[in-house]
Scaffold this active site. Structure first.
Site, PDB file in Angstrom:
ATOM      1  N   CYS A  62     -63.211  41.596  58.343  1.00 26.16           N
ATOM      2  CA  CYS A  62     -64.277  42.300  57.614  1.00 26.16           C
ATOM      3  C   CYS A  62     -65.562  42.422  58.421  1.00 26.16           C
ATOM      4  CB  CYS A  62     -64.537  41.662  56.257  1.00 26.16           C
ATOM      5  SG  CYS A  62     -65.274  40.008  56.292  1.00 26.16           S
ATOM      6  N   HIS A 114     -67.406  37.628  52.563  1.00 28.08           N
ATOM      7  CA  HIS A 114     -66.762  38.920  52.801  1.00 28.08           C
ATOM      8  C   HIS A 114     -67.830  40.009  52.777  1.00 28.08           C
ATOM      9  CE1 HIS A 114     -63.404  41.678  53.046  1.00 28.08           C
ATOM     10  NE2 HIS A 114     -63.952  42.405  52.095  1.00 28.08           N
ATOM     11  N   HIS A 126     -63.728  48.486  53.506  1.00 27.57           N
ATOM     12  CA  HIS A 126     -63.706  47.146  54.095  1.00 27.57           C
ATOM     13  C   HIS A 126     -62.327  46.820  54.644  1.00 27.57           C
ATOM     14  CE1 HIS A 126     -61.767  44.940  50.540  1.00 27.57           C
ATOM     15  NE2 HIS A 126     -61.736  46.214  50.237  1.00 27.57           N
TER      16      HIS A 126
END
Length: 156
Positions: A62, A114, A126
């Site tokens: 990510c 994240h 993402h």
């Protein structure tokens, strides 16, 4: 599917391009530049998730994805981890979100574990997890809404 998603986003962003620009006092990145960020990020859809990955050739995690997109489109160098990126830029609330803003989630029982890039209409792009690929998802989905941590706007 990737081409349809890219075309839909392109049409959405093109429509936004004709609207008058609003000047936000705490951002010096032009609306057009953020469109480039979104278009490039979405063009990477289907790139595999690879832990520690930071290139389209090898895959992304990510934070590697976000770092790569901002470096390639705006020349902005961001820190390598999502937690460190979470200290960059200007904090904003969810009502202030604009395409290109970074959105953060608590997926590992820690803040900003994240990160993704907001694309508009309640969605973000993402690199989700091992065994998956870069994709666009709804932030209001049960999983993501329950883990939303906040957002930040990056300055060039």
């Amino acid at each position: 599917m990737k081409n349809l998603l890219f075309l839909s986003l392109l049409l959405f962003l093109t429509g936004c391009g004709s609207a008058p620009r609003q000047s936000i006092h705490y951002s010096n990145i032009a609306h057009q530049d953020m469109n480039e960020v979104i278009m490039y990020a979405v063009s990477l859809a289907d790139t595999p998730y690879v832990y520690g990955g930071s290139t389209p050739v090898t895959g992304f995690d990510c934070s590697g994805f976000v770092v790569h997109v901002f470096k390639q489109t705006l020349g902005v160098s961001l820190p390598r981890t999502s937690a460190e990126i979470g200290q960059s830029g200007i904090p904003i609330n969810s009502k202030q979100l604009r395409p290109g803003d970074l959105v953060f989630f608590n997926t590992q029982r820690q803040a900003n574990s994240h990160v993704g890039i907001f694309v508009g209409e309640g969605k973000f792009v993402h690199a989700p997890k091992k065994g998956s690929r870069i994709r666009v998802e709804k932030m209001q989905g049960k999983y993501w809404a329950s883990r939303y941590n906040g957002a930040r706007r990056i300055k060039a």
